[in-house]
Design a protein around this motif. Structure first.
Motif, PDB file in Angstrom:
ATOM      1  N   GLY A 192       0.832  -1.195   0.000  1.00 49.33           N
ATOM      2  CA  GLY A 192       0.000   0.000   0.000  1.00 49.33           C
ATOM      3  C   GLY A 192       0.860   1.236   0.000  1.00 49.33           C
ATOM      4  N   LEU A 193       0.220   2.382   0.139  1.00 51.39           N
ATOM      5  CA  LEU A 193       0.942   3.644   0.187  1.00 51.39           C
ATOM      6  C   LEU A 193       0.636   4.330   1.505  1.00 51.39           C
ATOM      7  CD1 LEU A 193       0.199   5.019  -3.394  1.00 51.39           C
ATOM      8  CD2 LEU A 193       2.344   4.027  -2.580  1.00 51.39           C
ATOM      9  N   ALA A 194       1.650   4.932   2.070  1.00 51.43           N
ATOM     10  CA  ALA A 194       1.468   5.726   3.276  1.00 51.43           C
ATOM     11  C   ALA A 194       1.550   7.184   2.859  1.00 51.43           C
ATOM     12  CB  ALA A 194       2.540   5.387   4.298  1.00 51.43           C
ATOM     13  N   LEU A 195       0.562   7.950   3.241  1.00 49.92           N
ATOM     14  CA  LEU A 195       0.488   9.334   2.779  1.00 49.92           C
ATOM     15  C   LEU A 195       0.391  10.267   3.969  1.00 49.92           C
ATOM     16  CD1 LEU A 195      -2.524   8.424   0.549  1.00 49.92           C
ATOM     17  CD2 LEU A 195      -0.239   8.796  -0.383  1.00 49.92           C
ATOM     18  N   ARG A 196       1.130  11.367   3.895  1.00 47.97           N
ATOM     19  CA  ARG A 196       0.961  12.418   4.900  1.00 47.97           C
ATOM     20  C   ARG A 196       1.413  13.706   4.262  1.00 47.97           C
ATOM     21  NH1 ARG A 196       3.708  14.707   9.600  1.00 47.97           N
ATOM     22  NH2 ARG A 196       2.066  15.367  11.012  1.00 47.97           N
ATOM     23  N   GLY A 197       0.514  14.610   4.187  1.00 45.32           N
ATOM     24  CA  GLY A 197       0.833  15.859   3.518  1.00 45.32           C
ATOM     25  C   GLY A 197       1.270  15.574   2.095  1.00 45.32           C
ATOM     26  N   GLU A 198       2.499  16.040   1.790  1.00 46.48           N
ATOM     27  CA  GLU A 198       2.975  15.831   0.433  1.00 46.48           C
ATOM     28  C   GLU A 198       3.791  14.563   0.302  1.00 46.48           C
ATOM     29  OE1 GLU A 198       5.057  19.404  -0.326  1.00 46.48           O
ATOM     30  OE2 GLU A 198       3.236  20.514  -0.842  1.00 46.48           O
ATOM     31  N   ALA A 199       4.027  13.912   1.431  1.00 50.13           N
ATOM     32  CA  ALA A 199       4.873  12.711   1.385  1.00 50.13           C
ATOM     33  C   ALA A 199       4.062  11.477   1.036  1.00 50.13           C
ATOM     34  CB  ALA A 199       5.552  12.513   2.734  1.00 50.13           C
ATOM     35  N   VAL A 227      -3.425   5.600   4.976  1.00 56.08           N
ATOM     36  CA  VAL A 227      -2.941   4.391   4.307  1.00 56.08           C
ATOM     37  C   VAL A 227      -3.880   4.114   3.157  1.00 56.08           C
ATOM     38  CG1 VAL A 227      -2.651   1.907   4.522  1.00 56.08           C
ATOM     39  CG2 VAL A 227      -1.861   3.423   6.349  1.00 56.08           C
ATOM     40  N   GLN A 228      -3.285   3.960   2.001  1.00 57.19           N
ATOM     41  CA  GLN A 228      -4.120   3.746   0.828  1.00 57.19           C
ATOM     42  C   GLN A 228      -3.726   2.432   0.164  1.00 57.19           C
ATOM     43  OE1 GLN A 228      -3.566   5.942  -3.009  1.00 57.19           O
ATOM     44  NE2 GLN A 228      -5.320   7.079  -2.219  1.00 57.19           N
ATOM     45  N   THR A 229      -4.745   1.634  -0.145  1.00 62.43           N
ATOM     46  CA  THR A 229      -4.448   0.375  -0.834  1.00 62.43           C
ATOM     47  C   THR A 229      -5.387   0.230  -2.010  1.00 62.43           C
ATOM     48  OG1 THR A 229      -6.054  -0.821   0.491  1.00 62.43           O
ATOM     49  CG2 THR A 229      -3.787  -0.805   1.299  1.00 62.43           C
ATOM     50  N   ALA A 230      -4.999  -0.633  -2.937  1.00 58.94           N
ATOM     51  CA  ALA A 230      -5.893  -0.976  -4.033  1.00 58.94           C
ATOM     52  C   ALA A 230      -6.995  -1.837  -3.450  1.00 58.94           C
ATOM     53  CB  ALA A 230      -5.130  -1.744  -5.099  1.00 58.94           C
ATOM     54  N   SER A 231      -8.216  -1.729  -3.963  1.00 58.38           N
ATOM     55  CA  SER A 231      -9.313  -2.520  -3.408  1.00 58.38           C
ATOM     56  C   SER A 231      -9.184  -3.964  -3.865  1.00 58.38           C
ATOM     57  CB  SER A 231     -10.646  -1.949  -3.871  1.00 58.38           C
ATOM     58  OG  SER A 231     -10.805  -2.231  -5.246  1.00 58.38           O
TER      59      SER A 231
END
Lengths: 419, 249
Positions: free
Chosen positions: A126-133, A189-193
């Motif tokens: 998955g992707l971890a996102l915070r602000g621009e990171a 936290v973003q993941t593909a479904s």
């Protein structure tokens, strides 16, 4: 009185003979001691090194991991008998699949002798996102208590308190740094479904950091997010499922055999740490073989040393042996006198050697330090190893004495006296 | 085993009986040489026999065969009524231990052991330990040979004559039936040699032990009761000498 009778004569004569050739005896005892010390020290060192390497390697993974079998392409129909079919098959893309019946499997595995801990896990990317990171990450959904028993997670926390309530996460130290996260901060936290990236849909959830961990490997610290099982299940589109079951076993070297057994018992993929770390295993084996070779060579040297001293002693003591034989000492008594000398030299040398080894280990642990000022790794001489080495050396002493003892026993008394 | 004093010196029982005893060296080889050519000899219990002969006559070989240190080639050797020919090494060793005592020319004490330890060595060898009674007996023996003060000395600290006296005490420690002495005074000056010989006669008188003594010295031989002379592997002479009636010298 029997204990006094048993070998009383042989014992007395053996001790007298050894004391008579004092410097010779002392030298060979020192030789045996040096050999025993080297063997005991090397054994302790290698055992310590291997234990430390293993602990570092196995600290971040289960000893055995169960996963569901890979998806494979099956041929549509069996080939005609007697015919040959040529086919080129495109391998299937592997999707996340749950270990079937894992809830039922857990208690069964836990009851299996040799398995000390079992932990279900759902893991995916998955992707971890915070602000621009944005950072790619590996999402691990676990039951904290069970997972802690596998990798000792609580011991690796560098700040915060390990806790995995709903919406909480434990994050690798480097990843937290990259995202600018502190304790209590939230990140996405973003993941593909479940439909995969092709569907275009994504799932996002916000998690709060409860602890930062150092898993011992920078690469892991840069991408690990540990979340509650349920959260990860929904993020990875695997409700109620787990992608793997990790196990810890009491004897790590049995893991491979146990994995084989599990493969036979269940329609699952069972991998042991040995299979996943083949290079490490072969390195450890090479170390063990080298240690065994060193031990063997040193013991041969010890045997030759004792034997040569006793051979000289038999020549020096021919006259006395002749007198003893004339007085009525049997060949067997003379044989035992020299075997006992081997035993005495071997055991005294072993005792001195163990003390020497303990001193060497103390020197190592006291004065050899890593770059951080801490001891490189703990080395101790386990009692069993020490006794084992001492026993082998003592037996070597007796073996070394066999040939000289037989020579002494075979001396012709009439000839020996005439000399 | 004999007990002290009460046993008559020559009670008529044969202790040693040799019949046609032959001993060859290098048997079956080109260099084969026969040293003893069919000896017949009887020694009774309590005798005090001198064995004389020129060098190379075979007397040491005879002593070794009698002492069960070497095997005979053929013939018969009965010791205490038991045939020795054909016994295995272990059997010979145990009979050596039980029935025989040795005194060699060069005293042959064990240098690492004290005088007392040397004398208790036969008991240690037999029993595996030395009882208080045996230690006391060994002290008596050392006192009897005039070395009560030297029990803790090692052979190297003793003179030749003293060492030989320790060796004699050791030879008789287990009261053997027969003591074989190979030139026991050959290495000693005249005075010591006379003392040692007197000691042997004294033990003979007190314990009734049978002695067979190889000697070159005619004066000492004359203090024995019987003289056996060997020349070229044959018995040339066998007759009573000295007081001849068997009285101690």
């Amino acid at each position: 009185m029997n204990w006094r009778r048993w070998l009383g004569f042989e014992w007395r004569v053996a001790v007298k003979f050894l004391r008579e050739g004092r410097s010779q005896t002392l030298l060979i005892i020192l030789g045996v001691a040096a050999g025993v010390a080297v063997v005991a020290y090397i054994s302790a060192l290698i055992t310590g090194l291997q234990a430390s390497t293993l602990a570092k390697t196995l600290g971040a993974q289960g000893h055995i991991t169960l996963r569901s079998l890979d998806d494979v392409v099956l041929s549509a129909a069996a080939p005609e008998p007697g015919s040959t079919r040529l086919a080129e098959v495109q391998p299937r893309a592997q999707r996340l699949r749950s270990v079937i019946n894992w809830q039922l499997l857990l208690p069964v595995l836990e009851a299996t002798p040799g398995i000390t801990a079992v932990s279900p896990m759902v893991s995916g990317a998955g992707l971890a996102l915070r602000g621009e990171a944005v950072q790619s990450m590996a999402l691990l959904g676990v039951d904290l208590d069970r997972y802690d028993r596998i990798v000792g997670l609580r011991g690796k926390v560098v700040s915060g308190t390990a806790r995995l309530g709903p919406g909480e996460a434990i994050v690798g130290r480097e990843l937290a740094h990259d995202l600018g996260l502190r304790l209590g901060d939230r990140f996405s936290v973003q993941t593909a479904s479940a439909g995969g990236t092709s569907s275009g849909a994504t799932v996002t959830e916000v998690l709060r950091v409860t602890a930062l961990v150092d898993l011992g490997v920078k690469d892991l610290n840069e991408r690990t997010v540990i979340a509650p099982l349920r959260t990860a299940q929904s993020l990875l589109g695997l409700p109620g499922g787990v992608t793997q079951v990790d196990m810890r076993v009491s004897d790590v070297w049995q893991a491979s055999a146990m994995a084989r057994e599990l493969r036979q018992r269940y329609p699952l993929k069972a991998e042991s740490w040995q299979e996943n770390n083949a290079q490490l295993v072969s390195a450890l084996n090479a170390q063990s073989v080298s240690t065994a070779i060193i031990r063997g060579v040193v013991m041969v040297v010890v045997v030759l040393g004792i034997a040569s001293v006793l051979v000289v002693s038999v020549v020096q003591k021919r006259h006395e042996i002749g007198i003893l034989r004339a007085m009525g000492a049997t060949r067997r008594q003379v044989l035992r006198v020299f075997l006992l000398q081997g035993l005495l030299v071997g055991s005294l040398g072993s005792a001195a050697g163990l003390l020497l080894a303990v001193a060497m280990i103390w020197l190592f642990t006291t004065f050899v330090r890593g770059s951080d000022g801490l001891p490189l790794f703990a080395i101790t001489l386990p009692l069993a190893t020490g006794l084992n080495v001492a026993l082998v050396a003592t037996v070597c002493g007796v073996i070394a004495a066999i040939a000289p003892a037989r020579r002494a026993a075979a001396l012709d008394p009439a000839q020996a006296i005439r000399l | 085993m004999t007990s002290p004093v009460s046993i008559p010196h020559t009670n008529g029982q044969p202790l040693i009986r040799l019949r046609g005893l032959r001993k060859s060296y290098n048997l079956g080889q080109p260099a084969e040489v026969e040293v003893l050519h069919g000896l017949d000899l009887e020694v009774k219990r309590g005798e005090f026999v001198a064995l004389m002969g020129p060098s190379g006559s075979g007397k040491s070989t005879l002593l070794n065969v009698l002492g069960l240190l070497e095997r005979m080639t053929s013939g018969s050797y009965e010791l205490l009524g038991e045939e020795m020919n054909g016994l295995h090494d272990e059997g010979l060793t145990l009979r050596r231990r039980r029935a025989l005592g040795f005194v060699f020319q060069f005293h042959h004490l064990l240098p690492a052991f004290t005088a007392l330890e040397n004398v208790t060595l036969p008991a240690l060898m037999t029993e595996g330990f030395v009882s208080e009674a045996q230690r006391a007996h060994a002290r008596e023996l050392l006192a009897a040979v005039g070395l009560a003060h030297a029990e803790h000395k090692r052979p190297a600290e003793l003179s030749g004559g003293m060492q030989q006296r320790v060796a004699i005490a050791r030879a008789v420690a287990l009261k053997p039936a027969l003591v074989l002495a190979d030139e026991p005074t050959g290495n000693l000056d005249q005075a010591s040699s006379s003392d040692v010989f007197s000691l042997l006669r004294q033990i003979h008188a007190e314990q009734g032990t049978t002695f067979l003594i190889v000697t070159h010295d005619p004066r000492l031989a004359s203090r024995c009761d019987r003289l056996v002379e060997i020349v070229d592997g044959r018995i040339e002479r066998d007759e009573p000498i000295g007081a001849a009636a068997g009285q101690p010298a």
